[in-house]
Design a protein around this motif. Structure first.
Motif, short mmCIF file in Angstrom:
data_model
loop_
_atom_site.label_atom_id
_atom_site.label_comp_id
_atom_site.label_asym_id
_atom_site.label_seq_id
_atom_site.Cartn_x
_atom_site.Cartn_y
_atom_site.Cartn_z
N ASN A 14 5.50 -102.08 -31.28
CA ASN A 14 6.71 -102.61 -31.95
C ASN A 14 6.82 -104.31 -31.72
O ASN A 14 8.01 -104.57 -31.01
CB ASN A 14 7.99 -101.84 -31.64
N GLU A 15 5.76 -104.99 -31.68
CA GLU A 15 5.84 -106.46 -31.27
C GLU A 15 5.55 -107.33 -32.52
O GLU A 15 5.04 -108.26 -32.43
CB GLU A 15 4.34 -106.37 -30.37
N GLU A 16 6.38 -106.91 -33.63
CA GLU A 16 6.00 -107.65 -34.77
C GLU A 16 6.72 -109.32 -34.65
O GLU A 16 6.27 -110.00 -35.16
CB GLU A 16 6.77 -106.91 -35.95
N ASP A 49 -2.57 -100.74 -31.88
CA ASP A 49 -1.44 -100.48 -32.22
C ASP A 49 -0.83 -99.26 -31.65
O ASP A 49 -1.45 -98.32 -32.34
CB ASP A 49 -1.20 -101.09 -33.76
N ASP A 50 -0.03 -99.16 -30.77
CA ASP A 50 0.40 -97.89 -30.52
C ASP A 50 1.32 -97.11 -31.01
O ASP A 50 2.51 -96.91 -30.68
CB ASP A 50 0.90 -98.14 -28.93
N GLY A 51 0.97 -96.91 -32.59
CA GLY A 51 1.90 -96.15 -33.25
C GLY A 51 3.45 -96.86 -33.52
O GLY A 51 4.25 -96.26 -33.59
N ALA A 104 1.25 -107.53 -24.86
CA ALA A 104 1.34 -108.42 -25.99
C ALA A 104 2.32 -109.46 -25.70
O ALA A 104 2.22 -110.42 -26.76
CB ALA A 104 1.50 -107.54 -27.07
N ASP A 105 3.21 -109.39 -24.80
CA ASP A 105 4.58 -110.34 -24.93
C ASP A 105 3.94 -111.64 -24.11
O ASP A 105 4.93 -112.55 -24.09
CB ASP A 105 5.69 -109.49 -24.16
N LEU A 106 2.97 -111.93 -23.44
CA LEU A 106 2.43 -113.05 -22.91
C LEU A 106 3.01 -113.24 -21.81
O LEU A 106 3.48 -114.56 -21.23
CB LEU A 106 2.58 -114.46 -23.89
N GLU A 212 12.07 -107.30 -27.34
CA GLU A 212 12.60 -106.63 -26.16
C GLU A 212 11.70 -105.97 -25.45
O GLU A 212 10.60 -105.46 -25.69
CB GLU A 212 13.66 -105.63 -26.78
N THR A 213 12.01 -105.67 -24.29
CA THR A 213 11.06 -104.63 -23.16
C THR A 213 10.86 -103.21 -23.97
O THR A 213 11.82 -102.90 -24.46
CB THR A 213 11.70 -104.77 -21.93
N LYS A 214 9.79 -102.82 -23.68
CA LYS A 214 9.51 -101.71 -24.18
C LYS A 214 9.47 -100.42 -23.05
O LYS A 214 9.35 -99.55 -23.13
CB LYS A 214 7.99 -101.53 -24.79
N TYR A 215 9.91 -101.28 -21.97
CA TYR A 215 10.25 -100.27 -20.74
C TYR A 215 11.76 -100.35 -20.23
O TYR A 215 12.01 -100.98 -19.46
CB TYR A 215 9.44 -100.88 -19.56
N1 UDP Z 1 3.58 -100.80 -24.95
C1 UDP Z 1 2.75 -99.86 -25.58
N2 UDP Z 1 3.14 -98.53 -25.79
C2 UDP Z 1 4.63 -98.27 -25.29
C3 UDP Z 1 5.41 -99.15 -24.67
C4 UDP Z 1 4.80 -100.55 -24.52
O1 UDP Z 1 1.57 -100.02 -26.10
O2 UDP Z 1 4.94 -97.15 -25.57
C5 UDP Z 1 3.01 -102.42 -24.76
C6 UDP Z 1 3.89 -103.46 -25.26
O3 UDP Z 1 3.85 -103.66 -26.58
C7 UDP Z 1 3.39 -104.41 -24.27
C8 UDP Z 1 3.01 -103.76 -23.08
O4 UDP Z 1 2.99 -102.36 -23.28
O5 UDP Z 1 2.29 -105.16 -24.88
C9 UDP Z 1 4.27 -103.85 -21.78
O6 UDP Z 1 5.46 -103.47 -22.40
P1 UDP Z 1 6.71 -104.37 -22.04
O7 UDP Z 1 6.33 -105.84 -22.17
O8 UDP Z 1 7.89 -103.86 -22.81
O9 UDP Z 1 7.12 -104.17 -20.50
P2 UDP Z 1 7.57 -104.76 -19.60
O10 UDP Z 1 6.92 -105.91 -19.52
O11 UDP Z 1 9.10 -105.11 -19.83
O12 UDP Z 1 7.53 -103.98 -18.28
#
Ligand code: UDP
Ligand code: MG
Length: 316
Positions: A14-16, A49-51, A104-106, A212-215
């Protein structure tokens, strides 16, 4: 030997909001380092792309049709960050010399890849990207993340402090990684187990550019718990410690009861029977629960389910 053929593997969920920006930054960077002769011309960028449920895959397909350097991989559903990375890596295990995984979020500084490639060309098989600055993270994220590393290390998990999943691996390392068949993938713990010559590259972690964070906290805790129970028997050992302490106390109670009996002071009463009974029953339940945690893991591993299923591949 010429410059290494590199593939960058990027998990995207979900990184659109950011994927296009990431693409622009990366392809600029790729052109630069190709121009400098640091990597081979046929190096690629693989977006996994993780679904995603948003437009991420549409955007990836679009990028693939315009740019032959981009490889798109779509998983059939959301398998999680670690499995998405693994999917991208295994897909290309035989086609490239070295592999870099990157979010993906740089948030990880892509310019650090130059130093990684340099260390690889000098013989390092694994190069860990290590954050030496977390000022962009919130206080809470920094606190939880750093506690996580400390607790894990204390429990004997071989983690590299403040290293997440930004790392370079040589093809040989990847071949070995493929032999770790566990489903509860915790790459940060597995990769150091592979060994080989390794190096670190330091960089400062930036803020998320968009999205947003995916975590969220719940996922973060699950991830930490998974890491601990996949790599450490510490929680189970804790049960053993409790067990020993309980045994000692029980023996003292037994001695007290025997002494009372010998001295003829009292008939063992209801309280002295019920109290330990209740207490140890309660303890046993906790112990069984914890052991069950590990049995649950064995169960999952024994089933040998696939880690991921690739639905389709573009520009492979
Ligand atoms: N991601 C993924 N599948 C998931 C959760 C996250 O592929 O179920 C990817 C997300 O797109 C990103 C990376 O894992 O590229 C790290 O996620 P995020 O930046 O949200 O984590 P944080 O940096 O906040 O710990
Ligand atoms: Mg991030």
């Amino acid at each position: 030997m010429g410059p290494a053929r590199l593939v960058l593997v990027i998990p995207c969920y979900n990184e659109e909001l950011i994927i296009f920006r990431t693409y622009i930054a990366l392809s600029d960077y790729y052109n630069t380092i190709k121009g400098q002769g640091l990597i081979a011309e046929d190096s690629r960028i693989c977006l996994v792309d993780d679904g995603s449920t948003d437009k991420t895959w549409t955007i990836i397909q679009d990028l693939c049709s315009k740019d032959g350097n981009i490889i798109g991989v779509r998983l059939s559903r959301n398998f999680g960050h670690q499995s998405a990375i693994m999917a991208g890596l295994e897909k290309h295990a035989n086609d490239f010399d070295c592999f870099v995984t990157l979010d993906a979020d740089l948030q990880d500084d892509i310019n650090a890849i130059t130093a990684m490639i340099d260390k690889h060309s000098k013989g390092a098989m694994i190069v860990y990207g290590v954050r030496d600055n977390r000022s962009s993270d919130t206080w809470f994220k920094r606190f939880t993340a750093e506690s996580f590393y400390v607790i894990m290390q204390k429990m004997g998990v071989p983690l590299v402090f403040n290293h997440a999943d930004f790392r370079l691996m040589d093809q040989r390392v990847l071949q070995e990684l493929g032999k770790f068949q566990e489903i509860n993938l915790f790459l940060r713990g597995i990769v150091p187990l592979i060994g080989y010559q390794n190096e670190k590259v330091f960089y400062s972690r930036l803020g998320r550019e968009a999205g947003e964070t995916k975590y969220p906290l719940k996922k973060m805790l699950l991830f930490a718990w998974n890491g601990i129970t996949s790599f450490s028997i510490f929680p189970m050992r804790l049960v053993l410690y409790f067990g020993v302490a309980n045994f000692v106390i029980a023996m003292m109670i037994v001695a007290y009861i025997l002494l009372s009996y010998i001295l003829g002071r009292t008939v063992p009463g209801w309280t002295s029977t019920m109290l330990p009974l209740m207490f140890f029953n309660g303890f046993n339940m906790m112990a069984i629960g914890l052991i069950g945690e590990y049995i649950g893991k064995i169960y999952e591993e024994v089933k040998g389910r696939p880690r991921y299923i690739i639905e389709k591949t573009v520009n492979a």
